[in-house]
Design an enzyme around this catalytic site. Structure first.
Site, short mmCIF file in Angstrom:
data_model
loop_
_atom_site.label_atom_id
_atom_site.label_comp_id
_atom_site.label_asym_id
_atom_site.label_seq_id
_atom_site.Cartn_x
_atom_site.Cartn_y
_atom_site.Cartn_z
N ASP A 1 0.83 -1.21 0.00
CA ASP A 1 0.00 0.00 0.00
C ASP A 1 0.87 1.26 0.00
O ASP A 1 2.07 1.21 0.30
CB ASP A 1 -0.90 -0.04 1.25
CG ASP A 1 -2.21 0.72 1.08
OD1 ASP A 1 -2.33 1.51 0.12
OD2 ASP A 1 -3.10 0.53 1.94
N ASP B 1 -10.77 2.37 -3.31
CA ASP B 1 -11.37 2.07 -2.00
C ASP B 1 -12.88 2.14 -2.07
O ASP B 1 -13.56 1.77 -1.10
CB ASP B 1 -10.86 3.06 -0.94
CG ASP B 1 -9.55 2.59 -0.32
OD1 ASP B 1 -9.17 1.43 -0.55
OD2 ASP B 1 -8.92 3.40 0.38
C1 DGJ Z 1 -5.89 1.89 1.84
C2 DGJ Z 1 -6.26 0.70 1.02
O1 DGJ Z 1 -6.77 1.10 -0.20
C3 DGJ Z 1 -7.24 -0.17 1.79
O2 DGJ Z 1 -7.63 -1.26 1.01
C4 DGJ Z 1 -6.60 -0.62 3.07
O3 DGJ Z 1 -5.53 -1.46 2.79
C5 DGJ Z 1 -6.15 0.58 3.88
N1 DGJ Z 1 -5.31 1.46 3.09
C6 DGJ Z 1 -5.40 0.15 5.11
O4 DGJ Z 1 -4.84 1.18 5.77
#
Ligand code: DGJ
Length: 724
Positions: free
Chosen positions: A474, A544
């Site tokens: 991430d 997201d």
């Molecule tokens: C952002 C990501 O897009 C989510 O799927 C998740 O992993 C969160 N970060 C976790 O902090």
């Protein structure tokens, strides 16, 4: 031979799958563009197309008869200071402070296999032309690379700038290419967005002057993807010309389309020259990122398929590009930071036997990380939260025949972390200034070797000491206070590009250093969804926003350039956590299964009915996974222009296809909407499995049929075609 050099006219003719690209060395010794479009006759001399308008204000280079102004020539690499007033691709500052260079043809090489770019990902394979240009006064030089492929209609281009002189040169601009276009009758399509709304589509006409898109974020960004297409005003999804340019790059970039007074246009771009300079000592060179330029005479859809083919064949990690993907359950939306070993095991147990094969443990397993204010950088398991450590979960997950995935955010550090307390200077930040917070965190300085080595060791230790099968990488904030303690003042403007080089270095060492582990990319959703990342991460979290309705637009826009196999898409709970919307469970699966798929919800709350539905959904997905990963995509109805989202995926041999039909709203007595299938072999006979109808491909594609949507808002239905 894909690349032909015709010596009497000094013309280069590059032939890709269906395309030709021609330029020649003109009377000034300048590489002058002639043509880019559908394949034309090899050996044909098309210099008769040269046409120059009367230009009373043009400046001509001195001392050469019969030479026009550089401003008049269609360019392969524009430069500044000798009469060309269009956007230059390069701007070197010489010892005397002048910014002059006159890059003229010196020699060329044709190589069978494309040389890699050192320290940066790029497409592989393909016959490559390298044209060496040189300034005859001070030794400043540029090598132009052109690669063509017999299996896709793209040309890969880049430039390498070299200081072969005896004093320092400072590059104030170092773009990758210039592409001349014959006229200005184009519109620009770009993909804009923001968190949870990535890659929506914009289309505007070109005008006299410059239209540009860029990122100043030291990442490719959700704001504007590093992609631009020029379309004819009448170009549609299925018809007309489309020229795309996509940068294989993950840091600040710029792309520009310019219309000149003579009515011609040109495209240029690469590393963003905003907040950029690069020192070239004698003997140094700067390699620029690759620009992948696609041509389609079959509309936007044809351009997309050219990119999908090119990236699947020549860019995405070969170990995984076409292989079945992990079908996962991710705990993020199920638990956020609030989990323990029994909860995670229960989430895995609940899907055991339902076709889901991997548990991915997301953020919160390490350091003192109970919310997003602490712990980043401390890649050591939090045993207070996970008693028995990662081993307890991994052993359980493996014992029930599932694989295990783990989340990292390697480029970040929390202020409240042991790492920051030990090495505050490793965080990016300028002297005497406080750092901006973003998601309460700071970023590590990836221009530093010691930081890169720490990241590689910290992540490698965890994945080597535990039986990790999958990693989610991430990246949740953008750089501020770009400055590094380890760069001399005169090199601070190299920061953004050096960050990218550091990122590629750790990707290379961590990802390619662990060939048995599957890596997924992510950036606070899909904010670093670019071809360079795809080289390392065969799939990237698309957004997201997991709401099925919103996902139709995000996934439609993303597919303009990127293959479905790269889009990671999950089925989540309703009311949806981002929008509060309720959509049918089946619809969520239909939309999420148009990519590399998974589930992200608390499976311990599944009813028996939902479990049965998941079992069916995953079984259906597995039957068509090869179409989604390797097939041709045909977009039929756009959710941006209509209340429908209709897409087909067709196997390369056209023997089978899946059609996805989604309708936004139900109404009383809904209008009948016929869908015309696409991509089938018109002369072959197909069976439409769900109805038993058999007909020629031409019938399904021209007559169409009316899908039977469930009677609800946000309804989706799938159809399957088999050649008989
Ligand atoms: C952002 C990501 O897009 C989510 O799927 C998740 O992993 C969160 N970060 C976790 O902090």
């Amino acid at each position: 031979m894909a690349i032909q050099f015709i010596s009497d006219t000094k013309t280069f003719h590059l032939m890709g799958k269906d395309i030709s690209y021609l330029f020649f060395i003109n009377e000034a010794g300048y590489p002058e563009h002639l043509y880019f479009g559908p394949r034309i006759g090899a050996g044909d001399d098309i210099r008769y197309t040269r046409a120059f308008g009367a230009n009373s204000t043009s400046a001509t280079p001195p001392g050469v008869d019969d030479v026009r102004s550089y401003n008049d020539y269609p360019s392969e690499l524009s430069f500044f200071g000798t009469g060309d007033y269009r956007e230059p691709a390069v701007l070197p500052v010489n010892r005397a402070g002048d910014r002059l260079c006159e890059l003229l043809f010196d020699t060329f090489d044709i190589v069978g296999e494309k040389p890699a770019i050192s320290g940066m990902p790029s497409l592989d394979g393909g016959e490559t032309l390298i044209v060496h240009l040189k300034d005859r006064i001070n030794g400043f030089a540029a090598d132009l690379y052109y690669t063509v492929y017999d299996d896709c209609s793209v040309i890969a281009r880049r430039a390498v700038y070299k200081n072969t002189g005896s004093s320092d040169v400072r590059l104030e601009r170092a773009y990758s290419f210039t592409l001349a276009l014959p006229d200005r009758d184009y519109e620009m399509l770009s993909l804009y967005g923001v968190w949870a709304k990535e890659r929506h589509i914009d289309r505007i006409p070109l005008h006299h002057g410059v239209v540009s898109i860029d990122s100043k974020r030291t990442t490719s960004s959700a704001t504007l993807n590093p992609f631009m297409a020029l379309l004819r005003p009448d170009t549609t999804e299925t018809h007309g010309e489309a020229v795309g340019v996509n940068l294989v790059y993950s840091s600040s970039y710029v792309l520009k389309a310019e219309v000149a007074p003579d009515g011609t246009a040109q495209l240029t771009g690469g590393i963003n020259d905003f907040d950029f300079s690069w020192k070239l000592a004698p003997g140094d060179q700067l390699e620029t990122p690759e620009a992948v330029i696609a041509y389609s005479a079959e509309g936007i859809g044809g351009m997309s398929r050219a990119y999908h083919d090119a990236y699947r064949a020549h860019l995405i990690n070969k170990r995984f590009v076409g292989s079945p993907r992990p079908l996962l359950i991710n705990n993020w939306e199920a638990t956020y930071f609030n989990f323990d070993v029994p909860k995670l095991c229960a989430i895995a147990d609940a899907v055991n036997g339902l076709g889901i094969d991997t548990l991915v443990l997301d953020d919160g397993w390490f350091g003192k990380r109970d919310d997003d204010r602490s712990g980043l950088g401390d890649w050591v398991v939090n045993e207070n939260k996970l008693s028995g450590g990662l081993k307890a979960i991994i052993d359980h997950v493996h014992s029930i025949g599932m694989k295990f995935g783990l989340w990292f955010e390697p480029e970040m550090v929390s202020e409240d972390s042991d790492l920051f307390r030990a090495h505050p200077d490793w965080a990016i930040g300028a002297p005497d200034r406080k750092r901006c917070y973003s998601r309460h965190q700071f970023m590590l300085d990836l221009t530093r070797k010691d930081v890169l080595d720490y990241i590689v060791k910290a992540v490698s230790d965890v994945i080597e000491q535990n039986e990790v099968d999958y990693v989610k990488w991430d990246y949740n904030r953008n750089v501020t206070e770009s400055w590094s303690r380890c760069l001399e003042p005169e090199r601070q403007s190299e920061f953004a590009h050096r960050y990218a080089l550091g990122l590629y270095d750790i990707c290379e060492r961590i990802v390619n250093g662990h060939p048995g582990i599957f890596f997924e990319g992510c950036s606070g959703g899909g904010a670093r969804f670019d071809p360079a990342m795809m080289h390392y991460f065969p799939q990237i979290w698309t957004s997201d926003d997991t709401d099925a309705e919103e996902r139709t637009k995000i996934q439609y826009g993303t597919s303009i350039v990127y293959p479905l196999s790269v889009m990671s898409c999950h089925v989540s709970v309703c009311p949806n956590h981002q929008t509060g919307r309720v959509t049918p469970f089946d619809t969520r699966a239909v939309i999420a299964h148009l990519g590399a798929t998974g589930y992200e919800l608390d499976t311990t709350k599944f009813t028996d009915e939902e479990k049965a539905a998941v079992k069916l959904q995953t079984a259906e997905y597995k039957k068509v996974q090869d179409l989604v990963l390797c097939g041709d995509l045909y977009r039929i109805d756009s959710p941006f222009d209509s209340g429908f989202f209709t897409e087909a995926v067709v196997s390369k041999d056209k023997s089978k296809a899946e059609l996805i039909c989604y309708r936004r709203f139900v109404s009383v007595n809904n209008e009948i909407k016929r869908v015309k299938m696409a991509g089938l072999d018109p002369d072959a006979c197909y069976r439409l499995e769900e109805t038993g109808i058999t007909a020629k491909g031409s019938t399904f594609m021209n007559v169409g049929f009316a899908p039977k949507y469930p009677h609800s808002d946000f309804a989706a239905v799938k159809y399957h075609f088999t050649r008989i």
